[in-house]
Scaffold this motif. Structure first.
Motif: not given
Length: 64
Positions: A14-21, A60-64, A41-48
């Motif tokens: 659940g770390q993903c949900v805690l960091n980017a709900p 995994r994140v691609t295309g940024f 936008g600002p969601d990018a930092a939360a995703v990373l």
């Protein structure tokens, strides 16, 4: 930016949900669900941060 998840690696921490709900949720078994596969936008930092905090490396994140 595109978010990809390896469902087989998710351990339901659940770390993903805690960091980017606004971008992640968990299903009935606690496994990750992506709510917005192409955030910007600002969601990018939360995703990373969610990627860094995922103990199983399922996100995994691609295309940024």
């Amino acid at each position: 930016m595109r978010i990809d998840v390896n469902d087989g690696r998710c351990v339901g921490a659940g770390q993903c949900v805690l960091n980017a709900p606004g971008l992640f949720d968990q299903d009935d078994q606690g496994m990750v669900k992506v709510l917005d596969q192409h955030p910007s936008g600002p969601d990018a930092a939360a995703v990373l941060q969610a990627v860094d905090m995922c103990p199983s490396g399922a996100i995994r994140v691609t295309g940024f």
